[in-house]
Design a protein around this motif. Structure first.
Motif, short mmCIF file in Angstrom:
data_model
loop_
_atom_site.label_atom_id
_atom_site.label_comp_id
_atom_site.label_asym_id
_atom_site.label_seq_id
_atom_site.Cartn_x
_atom_site.Cartn_y
_atom_site.Cartn_z
N GLY A 1 4.83 9.72 -5.08
CA GLY A 1 4.57 11.06 -4.55
C GLY A 1 5.84 11.84 -4.33
O GLY A 1 5.90 13.05 -4.59
N ILE B 1 2.59 4.81 -3.35
CA ILE B 1 2.12 6.16 -3.01
C ILE B 1 3.28 7.03 -2.57
O ILE B 1 3.43 8.18 -3.02
CB ILE B 1 1.05 6.07 -1.89
CG1 ILE B 1 -0.18 5.33 -2.40
CG2 ILE B 1 0.67 7.45 -1.40
CD1 ILE B 1 -1.24 5.10 -1.33
N ALA B 2 4.12 6.51 -1.66
CA ALA B 2 5.22 7.32 -1.11
C ALA B 2 6.28 7.61 -2.16
O ALA B 2 6.73 8.76 -2.29
CB ALA B 2 5.84 6.59 0.09
N PHE C 1 0.82 -1.21 0.00
CA PHE C 1 0.00 0.00 0.00
C PHE C 1 0.86 1.27 0.00
O PHE C 1 0.57 2.23 -0.72
CB PHE C 1 -0.91 -0.01 1.23
CG PHE C 1 -1.72 1.25 1.42
CD1 PHE C 1 -2.86 1.47 0.68
CD2 PHE C 1 -1.32 2.21 2.34
CE1 PHE C 1 -3.59 2.63 0.85
CE2 PHE C 1 -2.05 3.37 2.53
CZ PHE C 1 -3.19 3.58 1.77
N ALA C 2 1.92 1.27 0.80
CA ALA C 2 2.67 2.51 1.02
C ALA C 2 3.70 2.79 -0.07
O ALA C 2 3.94 3.97 -0.40
CB ALA C 2 3.37 2.45 2.38
N ILE D 1 4.26 5.79 5.30
CA ILE D 1 4.35 6.67 4.12
C ILE D 1 5.20 7.92 4.41
O ILE D 1 6.05 8.28 3.58
CB ILE D 1 2.93 7.05 3.63
CG1 ILE D 1 2.36 5.92 2.78
CG2 ILE D 1 2.96 8.34 2.81
CD1 ILE D 1 0.93 6.15 2.33
N PHE E 1 8.37 8.67 2.13
CA PHE E 1 8.24 9.86 1.29
C PHE E 1 9.35 10.86 1.57
O PHE E 1 9.98 11.39 0.63
CB PHE E 1 6.88 10.51 1.55
CG PHE E 1 6.70 11.84 0.87
CD1 PHE E 1 6.25 11.92 -0.43
CD2 PHE E 1 7.01 13.02 1.54
CE1 PHE E 1 6.11 13.15 -1.06
CE2 PHE E 1 6.86 14.25 0.92
CZ PHE E 1 6.41 14.31 -0.38
#
Length: 746
Positions: A465, A461-462, A457-458, A609, A613
């Motif tokens: 992003g 996105i991280a 999941f992370a 995240i 990130f």
């Protein structure tokens, strides 16, 4: 500052050098302190865990002659191993001091005129014993000990009590002599199974009935003949709950009877215990009365217990064969509360075993070749043995952690009352005879399962992003977005776990179809928005400053989530009967637990995240501007530059970010504790829960007894977490260094 200034200010230069050296020394001391702290943690964990894998120690403690007038048939020890009980073949008994051998109390179980034909012991934990006579009568007794502390010194007073009266119980009815028998008794009932002259197998149950009016106690008896087509029964035993009866014939046939209904015993199954011409020489129940240990004349020891199939039928199963003794087994004595036992052979050896861990923990000489009976102390710290000549020998036993072996921790184990070998963690129970199940495999599986779904999941996105924020986003917008995401890291994980368990889990269960639709709808809507954006008039697009386009996606994302939820409700109502979780179970046998891996993956992913990130964004932002400008000048598009230049150059930092995030996910405790059912099962199903190593430590450490096996295994779980994290970080550093060398020339 030029050379002239340095020459004119030597004091300033010395001060600068002193500051540099002081700072270097402080940093060096700090680094060494961190390494030392980690090493000390590892050493302490190892120090706590190592005793788990030690062997048992057996040492001779006492050696004296039995004062009984007949050969001993049963021995026992009190809780503190200070008083020994010896029962002779003639029904006489004596309590003696194990320190000096002095007689403390003596007597007979039956009248002086009665002739004893057999003596039997019940379950060690019940302290029951019985004597049978030549005329078919049986007397049930119990050894009791009263502990007092006069002048602050422990004093133990033994006595022999008769819970069912001193009057013998008529077992055979017809006066036939009892050749062999077994008896078990508790406060409510007693059961006796006997073999009388002529091979008749008889069962007698005596129940205590108390009047509500005057508290008068009456005995209600139930008698039954057990039909058996097996001749020459050699051994007989009953479980502690008086529900199962076993017999062994001279042909090595084990017969298993269900005696739950005392008026109608039923033969359940038969099995051949040994082959290749061997002969059964010892037979004993383990504590709890579920398993039996069988010894033969070749020194072999096997464990048997009934296994229930899907049709609720029981069959006898040979569960395991333990390491053999050097010579034929002469006697087996079980522990009171654990699944351990002592085995004696005719060569005079004593072996200490533990069934669940399949370990032979120690073998020691006894100094006698004819041990006929032996017993553990209730705390399993001493063994009292008697030979055929009446000589008694007591041994001190140190065996604190017999439950542990490599197989018990990491392999499949066939536990009692289970249909097959399994991976199970179940550390405690209300029963004293409980068989602890200390498999770390399901806990380790749960740890990696949590890490996998959270990183799934992370990670996209991280990382994506971070690339967009550092490379495509405008500086003013980046100054807002980056600190906002970093602030997320300060959110306590207990809050995330609370929200995940009480808000997110019911939401996902209610909108499951919509949640999965967002995985399709979000990228589709983003691509559609991009397509529309590039079809807009140029002057409209130029009205949005470069790097601020992401703001336009916020309403698009919100709209796509809303559409997914609404559409998901319609799909669930039309195609899945209004309940997709029930449909999954009914159609594909996929169970759904509200607090499951999906919920935990999202919650832990949200927690990691910010870390991934921030480090990834710094790595991408640190890529020299000259590289990107050079790539663009050579005709590459911004996306080509991002993928071929920026991403490769920043890959060491991005990889480090992912490994740090994974380490955070592996060690996460509160979210896993609050957002899963904490069930230690091994199932790849994303809709099922699990139990992780860290959560297990948090749940069970406060309740574990210090220095117990359970306590040390929890430290072993912490050591496993430590080693996994260390291995992941070491591998990550190796890969990061190689990536840095590989792309250093860019």
């Amino acid at each position: 500052m030029n050379s002239a200034d340095l020459q004119e200010n030597p004091a300033r230069e010395r001060l600068r050098l002193l500051k540099d050296r002081s700072f270097g020394a402080v940093m060096g001391v700090g680094g060494i302190a961190v390494i030392l702290a980690i090493a000390l943690i590892f050493i302490y964990l190892l120090y706590t865990v190592l005793p788990l894998f030690g062997s048992a120690r057996v040492t001779a403690a006492a050696d004296f002659s039995s004062p009984t007038s007949a050969p001993p048939r049963m021995v026992a020890l009190d809780e503190y191993a200070e008083i020994g009980l010896i029962v002779g073949a003639d029904g006489s008994y004596r309590f003696v001091s194990t320190a000096s051998g002095d007689n403390l109390l003596s007597g007979r179980l039956v009248d002086d005129a009665a002739r004893v034909s057999a003596v039997a012991a019940g379950a060690p934990a019940q302290r029951t014993l019985a004597a049978a006579t030549q005329d078919g009568m049986v007397v049930i007794a119990r050894a009791d000990y009263t502990v007092s502390y006069p002048d602050d010194r422990r004093s133990i007073t033994p006595k022999m009590s008769f819970p069912y009266g001193t009057a013998p119980l008529d077992v055979s009815v017809d006066g036939a002599a009892i050749e062999q028998f077994t008896a078990q008794a508790n406060d409510d009932e007693a059961s006796i199974a006997a073999i009388t002259t002529g091979g008749r197998l008889v069962l007698l149950n005596v129940a205590r009935q108390t009047s509500f009016l005057d508290d008068e106690v009456t005995l209600e008896t139930t008698r039954a003949d057990i039909a058996s087509d097996v001749k020459n029964i050699d051994r007989i035993a009953m479980d502690i709950d008086q529900r199962e009866l076993y017999t062994v014939s001279t042909q090595n046939v084990l017969s298993y009877y269900d005696i739950s209904d005392k008026s109608n015993p039923v033969l359940v199954d038969r099995a051949s215990l040994v082959a290749d011409g061997a002969r059964v020489t010892a037979f004993e129940f383990l504590s709890g009365g579920i398993s039996v240990i069988v010894g033969d004349d070749r020194g072999r020891l096997t464990q048997w217990f009934p296994v229930r199939d899907r049709n609720n039928r029981y069959t006898l199963a040979r569960v395991r064969e333990l390491e053999a003794m050097p010579a034929a087994i002469s006697h087996i004595g079980s522990e009171h509360n654990r699944k351990g036992f002592a085995a004696f052979d005719v060569a005079g050896n004593l072996g200490i075993y533990y069934a669940t861990s399949d370990r032979q923990l120690a073998v020691a000489p006894t100094g006698s070749e004819t041990i006929v009976t032996a017993a553990f102390a209730p705390r399993a710290d001493a063994v009292l043995a008697a030979d055929a000549s009446g000589r008694l020998r007591m041994f001190e036993v140190r065996n604190p952690h017999p439950e542990v072996s490599w197989r018990a921790l990491w392999g499949k184990v066939w536990y009692e009352n289970r249909q097959e070998p399994e991976y199970i963690w179940q550390s405690s129970s209300a029963s004293a005879e409980f068989e602890p199940k200390f498999s770390l495999t399901p806990l380790t599986f749960g740890t990696f399962k949590a890490s996998f779904y959270s990183m799934l999941f992370a990670m996209p996105i991280a990382v994506f992003g971070a690339i967009y924020t550092a490379y495509f986003m405008s500086a003013p917008m980046r100054a807002i977005v980056k600190p906002s995401i970093e602030v997320m890291a300060a959110l306590p994980t207990v809050i995330l776990g609370f929200l995940a368990g009480l808000w997110l889990a019911p939401l996902i269960e209610r909108e499951l179809i919509g949640i999965f639709l967002t995985l399709i709808m979000l990228p589709a809507m983003i691509l559609a928005a991009a397509f529309v954006w590039f079809r807009l008039p140029v002057h409209w697009r130029r009205s949005i400053p470069d790097g601020w386009e992401a703001l336009l996606l916020i309403p698009v994302l919100c709209l796509s989530v809303w559409m997914s939820i609404v559409l998901g409700e319609r799909i669930e109502a039309v195609w899945f009967g209004g309940n997709v979780t029930h449909w999954l179970h009914a159609t594909y046998d996929i169970s759904y637990d509200q607090r499951n891996s999906l919920v935990v993956g999202i919650a832990i992913g949200f927690a990691v995240i910010p870390t991934i990130f921030t480090i990834s964004e710094d790595a991408v932002y640190s890529v020299p501007r000259s590289l990107t400008m050079g790539s663009l000048a050579l005709g590459a598009t911004p996306w080509q530059t991002a993928l071929k230049v920026v991403l490769l150059t920043a890959s060491p930092g991005i990889f480090s970010a992912l490994m740090i995030g994974m380490g955070r996910a592996v060690g996460e405790t509160m979210i896993v504790l609050m957002a899963t059912g904490n069930t230690p099962i091994m199932d790849l199903n994303i809709f099922e829960g699990f139990r992780a190593l860290s959560a297990n430590i948090a749940v069970e450490m406060p309740e574990s007894e210090v220095h117990s096996t359970h306590y040390r295994i929890l430290f072993l779980a912490a050591l496993v977490l430590f080693l996994v994290t260390f291995a992941v970080n070491t591998l990550a550093e190796i890969v990061r260094q190689r990536l840095r060398r590989k792309y250093a020339s860019l």
